[in-house]
Design a protein around this motif. Structure first.
Motif, PDB file in Angstrom:
ATOM      1  N   UNK A  74       0.823  -1.205   0.000  1.00 36.99           N
ATOM      2  CA  UNK A  74       0.000   0.000   0.000  1.00 36.99           C
ATOM      3  C   UNK A  74       0.861   1.260   0.000  1.00 36.99           C
ATOM      4  N   UNK A  75       1.879   1.271   0.838  1.00 38.49           N
ATOM      5  CA  UNK A  75       2.777   2.430   0.881  1.00 38.49           C
ATOM      6  C   UNK A  75       3.502   2.590  -0.456  1.00 38.49           C
ATOM      7  N   UNK A  76       3.923   1.475  -1.050  1.00 34.23           N
ATOM      8  CA  UNK A  76       4.618   1.510  -2.335  1.00 34.23           C
ATOM      9  C   UNK A  76       3.704   2.087  -3.423  1.00 34.23           C
ATOM     10  N   UNK A  77       2.436   1.665  -3.426  1.00 33.20           N
ATOM     11  CA  UNK A  77       1.487   2.187  -4.413  1.00 33.20           C
ATOM     12  C   UNK A  77       1.205   3.671  -4.199  1.00 33.20           C
ATOM     13  N   UNK A  78       1.052   4.086  -2.959  1.00 36.22           N
ATOM     14  CA  UNK A  78       0.795   5.497  -2.668  1.00 36.22           C
ATOM     15  C   UNK A  78       1.968   6.361  -3.100  1.00 36.22           C
ATOM     16  N   UNK A  79       3.173   5.913  -2.776  1.00 31.65           N
ATOM     17  CA  UNK A  79       4.360   6.685  -3.159  1.00 31.65           C
ATOM     18  C   UNK A  79       4.475   6.759  -4.681  1.00 31.65           C
ATOM     19  N   UNK A  80       4.276   5.619  -5.356  1.00 28.45           N
ATOM     20  CA  UNK A  80       4.361   5.632  -6.817  1.00 28.45           C
ATOM     21  C   UNK A  80       3.269   6.484  -7.441  1.00 28.45           C
ATOM     22  N   UNK A  81       2.099   6.491  -6.834  1.00 24.62           N
ATOM     23  CA  UNK A  81       1.006   7.311  -7.346  1.00 24.62           C
ATOM     24  C   UNK A  81       1.326   8.797  -7.219  1.00 24.62           C
ATOM     25  N   UNK A  82       2.077   9.179  -6.212  1.00 23.05           N
ATOM     26  CA  UNK A  82       2.424  10.577  -6.010  1.00 23.05           C
ATOM     27  C   UNK A  82       3.672  10.982  -6.788  1.00 23.05           C
ATOM     28  N   UNK A  83       4.614  10.057  -6.970  1.00 23.66           N
ATOM     29  CA  UNK A  83       5.879  10.383  -7.623  1.00 23.66           C
ATOM     30  C   UNK A  83       5.770  10.314  -9.145  1.00 23.66           C
ATOM     31  N   UNK A  84       5.075   9.320  -9.664  1.00 18.91           N
ATOM     32  CA  UNK A  84       5.047   9.085 -11.115  1.00 18.91           C
ATOM     33  C   UNK A  84       4.545  10.278 -11.927  1.00 18.91           C
ATOM     34  N   UNK A  85       3.487  10.973 -11.513  1.00 19.26           N
ATOM     35  CA  UNK A  85       3.064  12.128 -12.326  1.00 19.26           C
ATOM     36  C   UNK A  85       4.074  13.269 -12.327  1.00 19.26           C
TER      37      UNK A  85
ATOM     38  N   UNK B 272       9.557   8.658 -13.354  1.00 17.59           N
ATOM     39  CA  UNK B 272      10.127   7.430 -12.792  1.00 17.59           C
ATOM     40  C   UNK B 272       9.214   6.911 -11.689  1.00 17.59           C
ATOM     41  N   UNK B 273       9.333   5.640 -11.434  1.00 13.82           N
ATOM     42  CA  UNK B 273       8.585   5.023 -10.342  1.00 13.82           C
ATOM     43  C   UNK B 273       9.559   4.352  -9.395  1.00 13.82           C
ATOM     44  N   UNK B 274       9.105   4.116  -8.202  1.00 17.20           N
ATOM     45  CA  UNK B 274       9.900   3.405  -7.205  1.00 17.20           C
ATOM     46  C   UNK B 274      10.017   1.953  -7.658  1.00 17.20           C
ATOM     47  N   UNK B 275      11.214   1.408  -7.735  1.00 15.85           N
ATOM     48  CA  UNK B 275      11.351   0.042  -8.249  1.00 15.85           C
ATOM     49  C   UNK B 275      10.741  -0.995  -7.312  1.00 15.85           C
ATOM     50  N   UNK B 276      10.388  -2.117  -7.890  1.00 14.84           N
ATOM     51  CA  UNK B 276       9.802  -3.204  -7.117  1.00 14.84           C
ATOM     52  C   UNK B 276      10.795  -3.756  -6.102  1.00 14.84           C
ATOM     53  N   UNK B 277      12.075  -3.598  -6.374  1.00 15.33           N
ATOM     54  CA  UNK B 277      13.093  -4.072  -5.424  1.00 15.33           C
ATOM     55  C   UNK B 277      13.013  -3.311  -4.096  1.00 15.33           C
ATOM     56  N   UNK B 278      12.550  -2.066  -4.122  1.00 16.16           N
ATOM     57  CA  UNK B 278      12.376  -1.307  -2.885  1.00 16.16           C
ATOM     58  C   UNK B 278      11.274  -1.922  -2.030  1.00 16.16           C
TER      59      UNK B 278
END
Length: 95
Positions: free
Chosen positions: A36-47, A51-57
C-alpha cells in the motif's frame, strides 16, 4: 535446605522457533502494508517525475520487516501499529 534447582521457564518469543514464527507472521502484515505504501508513493511520484519506485524497494522493505521481527520479536508489532496509525492520520488529513 534443598539442593534442587529451579528451572526457569523460557520465553517462547525469544527462542529460535519463536523468532522464526514472528518473522513469518510479520509477512502477513508487511506485504499488504508495504504494498500500500509503495502504491501510494508511486502514485504521487510518477506524475511529477517520469520514474517510479522500483519493485526491489518493496521487496527490500518486506525483507527488512521480516529481519526486524526476527531480531526484535516484541518490537515489530509496535512498529506495525505506529505505521498503520500514521497512515490513518495521513488519510484523514488528506481526505
Amino acid at each position: 535446605m534443598s539442593n534442587t534447582r529451579v528451572r526457569r521457564g523460557t520465553d517462547s518469543d525469544l527462542t529460535l522457533g519463536g523468532r522464526a514464527i514472528a518473522a513469518v507472521a510479520s509477512c502477513l502484515f508487511s506485504v499488504p502494508l508495504m504494498g500500500l505504501i509503495w502504491l501510494i508513493i508511486n502514485n504521487q511520484i510518477a506524475p511529477i517525475s517520469d520514474t517510479v519506485l522500483p519493485l526491489s524497494a518493496l521487496v527490500a522493505a518486506i525483507v527488512g520487516f521480516a529481519a526486524l521481527s526476527f531480531a526484535f520479536p516484541r518490537l515489530a508489532p509496535d512498529v506495525f501499529g505506529w505505521i498503520c496509525d500514521t497512515l490513518m492520520r495521513l488519510a484523514r488529513w488528506l481526505w
